[in-house]
Scaffold this motif. Structure first.
Motif, PDB file in Angstrom:
ATOM      1  N   LEU A 124     -11.891 143.140  44.094  1.00 39.73           N
ATOM      2  CA  LEU A 124     -13.251 142.288  43.937  1.00 39.73           C
ATOM      3  C   LEU A 124     -12.838 141.399  42.795  1.00 39.73           C
ATOM      4  O   LEU A 124     -13.580 140.314  42.647  1.00 39.73           O
ATOM      5  CB  LEU A 124     -14.323 143.436  43.539  1.00 39.73           C
ATOM      6  CG  LEU A 124     -14.734 144.338  44.718  1.00 39.73           C
ATOM      7  CD1 LEU A 124     -15.699 145.360  44.121  1.00 39.73           C
ATOM      8  CD2 LEU A 124     -15.620 143.366  45.603  1.00 39.73           C
ATOM      9  N   LEU A 129     -15.805 138.868  42.106  1.00 38.86           N
ATOM     10  CA  LEU A 129     -17.138 139.323  42.575  1.00 38.86           C
ATOM     11  C   LEU A 129     -17.562 140.313  41.700  1.00 38.86           C
ATOM     12  O   LEU A 129     -17.004 141.408  41.364  1.00 38.86           O
ATOM     13  CB  LEU A 129     -16.859 139.938  44.181  1.00 38.86           C
ATOM     14  CG  LEU A 129     -16.576 139.161  45.202  1.00 38.86           C
ATOM     15  CD1 LEU A 129     -16.491 140.036  46.324  1.00 38.86           C
ATOM     16  CD2 LEU A 129     -17.887 138.140  45.389  1.00 38.86           C
ATOM     17  N   ASP A 130     -18.857 140.282  41.400  1.00 39.67           N
ATOM     18  CA  ASP A 130     -19.845 141.199  40.453  1.00 39.67           C
ATOM     19  C   ASP A 130     -20.239 142.308  41.306  1.00 39.67           C
ATOM     20  O   ASP A 130     -21.634 142.217  41.435  1.00 39.67           O
ATOM     21  CB  ASP A 130     -20.417 140.450  39.489  1.00 39.67           C
ATOM     22  CG  ASP A 130     -21.175 141.525  38.432  1.00 39.67           C
ATOM     23  OD1 ASP A 130     -20.631 142.699  38.522  1.00 39.67           O
ATOM     24  OD2 ASP A 130     -22.224 141.086  37.945  1.00 39.67           O
ATOM     25  N   ILE A 131     -19.551 142.948  41.994  1.00 42.47           N
ATOM     26  CA  ILE A 131     -20.324 144.005  43.073  1.00 42.47           C
ATOM     27  C   ILE A 131     -19.648 145.562  42.653  1.00 42.47           C
ATOM     28  O   ILE A 131     -18.678 145.716  42.381  1.00 42.47           O
ATOM     29  CB  ILE A 131     -19.744 143.914  44.384  1.00 42.47           C
ATOM     30  CG1 ILE A 131     -20.395 142.326  44.877  1.00 42.47           C
ATOM     31  CG2 ILE A 131     -20.302 145.048  45.310  1.00 42.47           C
ATOM     32  CD1 ILE A 131     -20.083 142.104  46.291  1.00 42.47           C
ATOM     33  N   GLN A 144     -22.399 138.701  50.937  1.00 41.90           N
ATOM     34  CA  GLN A 144     -21.580 139.656  49.994  1.00 41.90           C
ATOM     35  C   GLN A 144     -20.701 140.374  50.958  1.00 41.90           C
ATOM     36  O   GLN A 144     -19.388 140.757  50.585  1.00 41.90           O
ATOM     37  CB  GLN A 144     -22.460 140.757  49.271  1.00 41.90           C
ATOM     38  CG  GLN A 144     -23.296 139.856  48.256  1.00 41.90           C
ATOM     39  CD  GLN A 144     -24.345 140.755  47.467  1.00 41.90           C
ATOM     40  OE1 GLN A 144     -25.182 141.050  48.054  1.00 41.90           O
ATOM     41  NE2 GLN A 144     -24.499 140.842  46.070  1.00 41.90           N
ATOM     42  N   LEU A 147     -17.595 138.744  51.675  1.00 39.99           N
ATOM     43  CA  LEU A 147     -16.403 138.733  50.809  1.00 39.99           C
ATOM     44  C   LEU A 147     -15.898 139.904  50.540  1.00 39.99           C
ATOM     45  O   LEU A 147     -14.738 139.991  50.196  1.00 39.99           O
ATOM     46  CB  LEU A 147     -17.298 137.988  49.414  1.00 39.99           C
ATOM     47  CG  LEU A 147     -17.719 136.823  49.412  1.00 39.99           C
ATOM     48  CD1 LEU A 147     -18.955 136.355  48.174  1.00 39.99           C
ATOM     49  CD2 LEU A 147     -16.813 135.812  49.418  1.00 39.99           C
ATOM     50  N   GLU A 174     -18.927 130.155  46.360  1.00 38.06           N
ATOM     51  CA  GLU A 174     -18.012 131.201  46.720  1.00 38.06           C
ATOM     52  C   GLU A 174     -17.066 130.698  47.398  1.00 38.06           C
ATOM     53  O   GLU A 174     -15.879 131.484  47.438  1.00 38.06           O
ATOM     54  CB  GLU A 174     -19.272 132.131  47.692  1.00 38.06           C
ATOM     55  CG  GLU A 174     -19.999 133.063  46.865  1.00 38.06           C
ATOM     56  CD  GLU A 174     -21.486 132.250  46.459  1.00 38.06           C
ATOM     57  OE1 GLU A 174     -21.972 132.290  45.445  1.00 38.06           O
ATOM     58  OE2 GLU A 174     -21.794 131.343  47.415  1.00 38.06           O
TER      59      GLU A 174
END
Length: 507
Positions: A124, A129-131, A144, A147, A174
């Protein structure tokens, strides 16, 4: 050095020769574009390469050795990663479990969840990506999820990576992150196949190109530096594509809004959302992944709870509880961004898909809906939208992506909606079909339809919208009148997206 080659590939389905001697070569340290209109054979070729389909002719070679894959797992184990246009995440699993699915870490015979989290965070982070890896994938937006699919493909550390429309549902910001990752993979000596209908992206990151038309290679391995955009489009469609020229259209601003949001808040987290749409107007809703655009649309349809403010339709405050309520009582329709799971019934006929919103009008004694009534009603919309079908009884799942999207749109037109929310209308659609969609949306507005347009494609937004409303973090950042000047509008939109509360006045 050639890492992978598909040579003279043939794939035949009943009555259709989907691939007719296609050749594709992927070089180490190179990004190769695979282009063609919807139905040209791109996705079929990828499914052959990854073991979903067995070829009826030709050879696959990896490092010069002939290979044969009986499943996607076999191709992945051989070092071929893929991100399909359709989502392949498992709904019941977390983000981390999906990313690490093909090589789940274990400890003493048990799944090592700490290792899953750690490894997933690594991939990530590659995409910035901040997931949360422990988040269920069912809570992700479409963008999302796309990604996360890419992070999953990267986690296999594939030497060959196939990206099928990877930027279809993500914004330019993105996409820029993804392109940096692709450049890194290229520098590491990997081969990347990039499938996209966005030619500006193809020319930005790809080195070579193969073009398919009607299942055959019309160009194999051409250097993009030696081609112009018009030459590429000519190869794809068989003639030079004419630039889209939309007729003049004006919006009567003296007319009261048909849809209005006043200080709306939702259970998803929207706050103080003010928005208006007039009859005959296209209002664009733009923002980065996670801005809350699609979620706001779904709240308007009763799919999420509105917790504050009010929604007015034709000047009257309303509480919409279901999609059926939105359609029947307020004439609001919704063309979803996820056509394969929400937009069409793939296993049902085109006629049934279009007629589903008006069964009440067609229903006879004891609820029976005659097939003849469906078929007769459907014909006019098939002709109006230019839907390419063999017959109204053809299953929607056999249509190209562009034709499926037209079917999804047709069912709302059949219901005579007056307010239409269109979410990512041209995801995965080729250049000629995209222009046809733009003309169609423009004409619908010219005929009085009020349209709320959600798109991550900024050129599309600037082409179509009368006003652009920019969202961030489930709030409205601001609104811009659209001059249709791409350079000017893109700068203003991006500036507004990144503006802080203290600088919003200046933006």
């Amino acid at each position: 050095m050639t890492l992978f080659q598909a040579s003279e590939i043939v794939k035949v389905f009943p009555g259709v020769r989907a691939l007719d001697g296609v050749t594709l070569s992927l070089e180490a340290g190179s990004v190769h574009a695979l282009l063609g209109e919807n139905g040209a054979g791109k996705s079929t070729l990828i499914k052959v390469v990854t073991g979903l389909y067995r070829p009826d002719g030709g050879r696959l070679l990896l490092d010069g050795r002939e290979v044969s894959f009986g499943s996607p797992h076999e191709s992945a184990s051989a070092g071929i990663g893929v991100v399909h246009q359709e989502r392949n995440l498992i709904p019941g699993f977390t983000v981390g479990e999906n990313i690490m699915l093909q090589k789940l870490p274990t400890s003493r015979g048990l799944i090592d969840r700490a290792a899953i989290r750690s490894e997933a965070l690594r991939w990530l982070a590659e995409l910035e990506l901040d997931i949360d890896p422990d988040q269920p994938v069912t809570e992700l937006s479409v963008a999302q999820a796309q990604l996360v699919e890419i992070a999953k493909a990267l986690s296999v550390e594939s030497r060959v990576l196939l990206l099928d429309e990877p930027t279809a549902s993500i914004t330019p910001n993105e996409a820029a992150l993804l392109f940096r990752v692709v450049e890194k993979l290229k520098d590491d000596g990997r081969a990347v196949l990039f499938v996209s209908h966005k030619l500006e992206e193809v020319f930005q990151i790809c080195d070579t190109v193969t073009v398919l038309r009607d299942g055959a290679s019309v160009l194999s391995g051409g250097a993009l530096s030696e081609l112009t955009r018009d030459q590429v489009v000519d190869l794809m469609v068989g003639r030079v594509h004419e630039a889209l020229n939309l007729p003049d259209r004006t919006v009567d601003t003296s007319v009261a809004p048909i849809l209005e949001l006043r200080g709306v808040g939702t259970a998803t987290g929207h706050s103080e959302v003010d928005l208006t749409v007039r009859p005959g107007e296209i209002v664009g809703l733009y923002g980065l992944v996670g801005a809350g655009r699609s979620e706001l649309a779904k709240a308007l349809l009763g799919l999420d709870r509105i917790t504050a403010g009010e929604v007015l339709v034709r000047g009257q405050a309303v509480k919409i509880r279901t999609v059926r309520d939105a359609l029947r009582n307020h004439k609001i329709g919704y063309v979803t961004e996820n056509r394969k799971e929400e937009g069409v019934f793939l296993e049902q006929s085109v006629a049934r898909n279009i007629a589903v919103t008006i069964w009440d009008r067609l229903r006879k004694f004891l609820g029976y809906v005659p097939a003849k009534s469906e078929t007769e009603m459907v014909k006019s919309y098939v002709e109006q939208l230019g839907i390419r079908i063999a017959s109204p009884s053809q299953h929607a799942g056999t249509l190209s992506g562009g034709n499926q999207q037209k079917v999804s749109l047709a069912k709302w037109l059949a219901a005579q909606t007056e307010i239409l929310i269109i979410d990512e209308p041209t995801v995965g659609i080729d250049v000629r079909t995209k222009d046809a969609f733009h003309t169609l949306i423009w004409d619908l507005a010219a005929n009085g339809l009020a349209i709320l347009l959600i798109t991550s494609d900024l050129p599309e937004m600037i082409t179509l919208a009368d006003r652009v409303v920019v969202m961030r973090d489930h709030r409205i950042q601001g609104e811009l009148p659209n001059t249709h000047d791409y350079d000017q509008m893109s700068q203003q939109v991006i500036r507004l997206i990144h503006a802080t509360p203290s600088t919003l006045g200046a933006a």
